[in-house]
Scaffold this motif. Structure first.
Motif, PDB file in Angstrom:
ATOM      1  N   PRO A  28      -2.412   7.557  -0.305  1.00  0.00           N
ATOM      2  CA  PRO A  28      -0.986   7.367   0.005  1.00  0.00           C
ATOM      3  C   PRO A  28      -0.257   6.654  -1.133  1.00  0.00           C
ATOM      4  O   PRO A  28      -0.805   5.768  -1.787  1.00  0.00           O
ATOM      5  CB  PRO A  28      -1.004   6.508   1.277  1.00  0.00           C
ATOM      6  CG  PRO A  28      -2.328   5.826   1.253  1.00  0.00           C
ATOM      7  CD  PRO A  28      -3.284   6.787   0.614  1.00  0.00           C
ATOM      8  N   GLU A  29       1.011   7.028  -1.353  1.00  0.00           N
ATOM      9  CA  GLU A  29       1.801   6.439  -2.430  1.00  0.00           C
ATOM     10  C   GLU A  29       2.466   5.134  -2.017  1.00  0.00           C
ATOM     11  O   GLU A  29       3.097   4.478  -2.850  1.00  0.00           O
ATOM     12  CB  GLU A  29       2.851   7.451  -2.910  1.00  0.00           C
ATOM     13  CG  GLU A  29       2.240   8.697  -3.541  1.00  0.00           C
ATOM     14  CD  GLU A  29       3.283   9.678  -4.022  1.00  0.00           C
ATOM     15  OE1 GLU A  29       4.486   9.411  -3.800  1.00  0.00           O
ATOM     16  OE2 GLU A  29       2.904  10.693  -4.633  1.00  0.00           O
ATOM     17  N   THR A  30       2.358   4.789  -0.747  1.00  0.00           N
ATOM     18  CA  THR A  30       2.883   3.519  -0.245  1.00  0.00           C
ATOM     19  C   THR A  30       1.716   2.645   0.194  1.00  0.00           C
ATOM     20  O   THR A  30       0.756   3.131   0.809  1.00  0.00           O
ATOM     21  CB  THR A  30       3.836   3.757   0.941  1.00  0.00           C
ATOM     22  OG1 THR A  30       4.913   4.594   0.518  1.00  0.00           O
ATOM     23  CG2 THR A  30       4.393   2.444   1.453  1.00  0.00           C
ATOM     24  N   ALA A  31       1.790   1.364  -0.118  1.00  0.00           N
ATOM     25  CA  ALA A  31       0.708   0.439   0.202  1.00  0.00           C
ATOM     26  C   ALA A  31       0.376   0.478   1.690  1.00  0.00           C
ATOM     27  O   ALA A  31       1.257   0.382   2.545  1.00  0.00           O
ATOM     28  CB  ALA A  31       1.087  -0.972  -0.230  1.00  0.00           C
ATOM     29  N   THR A  32      -0.919   0.601   2.009  1.00  0.00           N
ATOM     30  CA  THR A  32      -1.401   0.740   3.378  1.00  0.00           C
ATOM     31  C   THR A  32      -2.443  -0.332   3.665  1.00  0.00           C
ATOM     32  O   THR A  32      -3.355  -0.562   2.869  1.00  0.00           O
ATOM     33  CB  THR A  32      -2.024   2.133   3.589  1.00  0.00           C
ATOM     34  OG1 THR A  32      -1.061   3.143   3.241  1.00  0.00           O
ATOM     35  CG2 THR A  32      -2.451   2.317   5.029  1.00  0.00           C
ATOM     36  N   ASN A 286       7.198   0.421  -3.749  1.00  0.00           N
ATOM     37  CA  ASN A 286       6.206   1.039  -2.871  1.00  0.00           C
ATOM     38  C   ASN A 286       4.915   0.228  -2.814  1.00  0.00           C
ATOM     39  O   ASN A 286       4.102   0.394  -1.900  1.00  0.00           O
ATOM     40  CB  ASN A 286       5.882   2.459  -3.330  1.00  0.00           C
ATOM     41  CG  ASN A 286       6.971   3.447  -2.953  1.00  0.00           C
ATOM     42  OD1 ASN A 286       7.855   3.135  -2.158  1.00  0.00           O
ATOM     43  ND2 ASN A 286       6.918   4.622  -3.531  1.00  0.00           N
ATOM     44  N   ILE A 287       4.738  -0.631  -3.805  1.00  0.00           N
ATOM     45  CA  ILE A 287       3.522  -1.442  -3.898  1.00  0.00           C
ATOM     46  C   ILE A 287       3.848  -2.928  -3.787  1.00  0.00           C
ATOM     47  O   ILE A 287       3.203  -3.667  -3.037  1.00  0.00           O
ATOM     48  CB  ILE A 287       2.772  -1.143  -5.209  1.00  0.00           C
ATOM     49  CG1 ILE A 287       2.238   0.300  -5.176  1.00  0.00           C
ATOM     50  CG2 ILE A 287       1.643  -2.138  -5.444  1.00  0.00           C
ATOM     51  CD1 ILE A 287       1.552   0.739  -6.445  1.00  0.00           C
ATOM     52  N   SER A 289       6.212  -6.426  -3.000  1.00  0.00           N
ATOM     53  CA  SER A 289       7.082  -6.912  -1.926  1.00  0.00           C
ATOM     54  C   SER A 289       7.739  -8.209  -2.387  1.00  0.00           C
ATOM     55  O   SER A 289       7.541  -8.653  -3.519  1.00  0.00           O
ATOM     56  CB  SER A 289       6.263  -7.146  -0.651  1.00  0.00           C
ATOM     57  OG  SER A 289       5.402  -8.270  -0.819  1.00  0.00           O
ATOM     58  N   TYR A 325      -4.956  -4.254   0.825  1.00  0.00           N
ATOM     59  CA  TYR A 325      -4.180  -3.020   0.942  1.00  0.00           C
ATOM     60  C   TYR A 325      -4.718  -1.997  -0.046  1.00  0.00           C
ATOM     61  O   TYR A 325      -5.315  -2.354  -1.071  1.00  0.00           O
ATOM     62  CB  TYR A 325      -2.701  -3.284   0.647  1.00  0.00           C
ATOM     63  CG  TYR A 325      -1.985  -4.077   1.719  1.00  0.00           C
ATOM     64  CD1 TYR A 325      -1.174  -3.440   2.667  1.00  0.00           C
ATOM     65  CD2 TYR A 325      -2.107  -5.458   1.790  1.00  0.00           C
ATOM     66  CE1 TYR A 325      -0.528  -4.173   3.654  1.00  0.00           C
ATOM     67  CE2 TYR A 325      -1.468  -6.194   2.773  1.00  0.00           C
ATOM     68  CZ  TYR A 325      -0.674  -5.539   3.710  1.00  0.00           C
ATOM     69  OH  TYR A 325      -0.032  -6.263   4.693  1.00  0.00           O
ATOM     70  N   VAL A 327      -3.618   1.889  -2.061  1.00  0.00           N
ATOM     71  CA  VAL A 327      -2.489   2.753  -2.429  1.00  0.00           C
ATOM     72  C   VAL A 327      -2.951   3.708  -3.526  1.00  0.00           C
ATOM     73  O   VAL A 327      -3.889   3.404  -4.280  1.00  0.00           O
ATOM     74  CB  VAL A 327      -1.293   1.902  -2.908  1.00  0.00           C
ATOM     75  CG1 VAL A 327      -1.596   1.211  -4.237  1.00  0.00           C
ATOM     76  CG2 VAL A 327      -0.025   2.733  -3.006  1.00  0.00           C
TER      77      VAL A 327
END
Length: 332
Positions: A28-32, A286-287, A289, A325, A327
């Motif tokens: 995924p391109e967004t941190a999960t 996206n990574i 914050s 996380y 990504v």
């Protein structure tokens, strides 16, 4: 009957093709959040000794023991599974029923002090070694080495430490790189490390330093030796904290609280060039914050179109404290 067979064949072919519509995986391109690993405590500073369909993750956590905010290393078998028919990624626990080698390895690093920043590599003698940082009574960190397979020899390397600067300063987050060196490979394909990186607060804030490694001795023998080590600060350092470096191929990733970020520590990347390191680039929203992002590590799976990056963050929405996380980032 022949007409019937010709009618059936295209249907089977179409169904067979549809079963694997998504042959290439995508992180995924967004941190999960790695919820399967995280706890209500702080889970930070990871390393991946093995990279494959199932791999071993080592990270630092204060979930263990009764001492408040006390960090030890933790081992976890992890599986990233890409469903080729539906095109989705699932993350699960690996099977460790008959393999306690990882748990035994990290348990030998435990002490009454804090252990952070694990980094595994294969030494020139084909021995896996875990480097990590441990503090002392004054909160000053030094780098330690623990082999995967303990030796009974009189001078065996077990929890040996090395202090590379003469001053009493913290030395943390070791990493190797070289023109043909690739973290995560075995001794036959990883290449030989040419440089050693770490971060230190030698000048009041954390900076990233590098050291040339001689070619006629193993990296660990050199680092544990008593000869003077001519460290240099690399060019990407700022007046703020530049910390927790990790190199994968010619890609350097690190954490910094320099001006211009999204808040706290952000993750940045830079490339090794003929003239040094390129100007650092922020990984973006996206990574990053408005909280802290720590210790990124990067790996690659041949079945995926992008690379995997794992890091820790204390952003809202986690299980508590710092969480791990994952990504996807480009194969630059």
């Amino acid at each position: 009957m022949r007409k019937l067979l010709w009618c059936i064949f295209p249907i089977i072919l179409i169904q067979s093709c549809n079963q694997n519509k998504y042959n290439v995986g995508v992180f995924p391109e967004t941190a999960t959040n790695l919820g399967i690993i995280n706890s209500a405590f702080d889970d930070i500073n990871s390393d991946m000794p093995t990279v494959n369909h199932e791999f071993k993750l080592v990270f630092s956590s204060n979930r263990i023991g009764s001492q408040p905010n006390h960090f030890n290393l933790v081992g976890f078998n992890l599986v990233f599974y890409w469903d080729r028919s539906e095109g989705f990624l699932s993350v699960g626990k690996g099977n460790s029923l008959f393999d306690n080698s990882l748990l035994d390895w990290v348990r030998r690093t435990e002490s009454t002090y804090n252990e952070k920043g694990p980094y595994s590599f294969v030494d020139s003698e084909n021995d896996k070694t875990m480097l990590f940082s441990r503090d002392d009574d004054q909160g000053i960190y030094s780098i330690y080495a623990e082999p995967e397979i303990p030796s009974v020899a009189p001078n065996a390397r077990t929890n040996q430490s090395f202090q590379l600067f003469e001053e009493s300063v913290s030395e943390m987050y070791p990493s190797f790189y070289g023109e043909n060196y690739l973290k995560g490979s075995d001794i036959s394909s990883q290449g030989k490390p040419e440089k050693f990186l770490m971060s230190s607060d030698r000048e009041g804030v954390f900076d990233i330093y590098e050291l040339d490694l001689p070619s006629d001795i193993s990296p660990l023998d050199y680092l544990l030796g008593t000869s003077a080590k001519p460290f240099l600060k690399i060019s990407i350092n700022s007046t703020a904290n530049d910390h927790m470096p990790f190199v994968y191929g010619d890609l350097l990733v690190f954490a910094s609280d320099r001006a211009g970020g999204y808040g706290g520590y952000d993750l940045y990347y830079s490339f090794k060039t003929d003239s040094g390191w390129s100007e650092p680039v922020n990984f973006g929203p996206n990574i990053n914050s408005d909280k802290d992002e720590y210790r990124p590590i990067v790996s690659e799976n041949p079945g995926f179109s992008n690379r995997l990056m794992i890091f820790s963050s204390n952003r809202p929405g986690g299980l508590g404290g710092f969480d791990l996380y994952y990504v996807g980032i480009p194969k630059f």
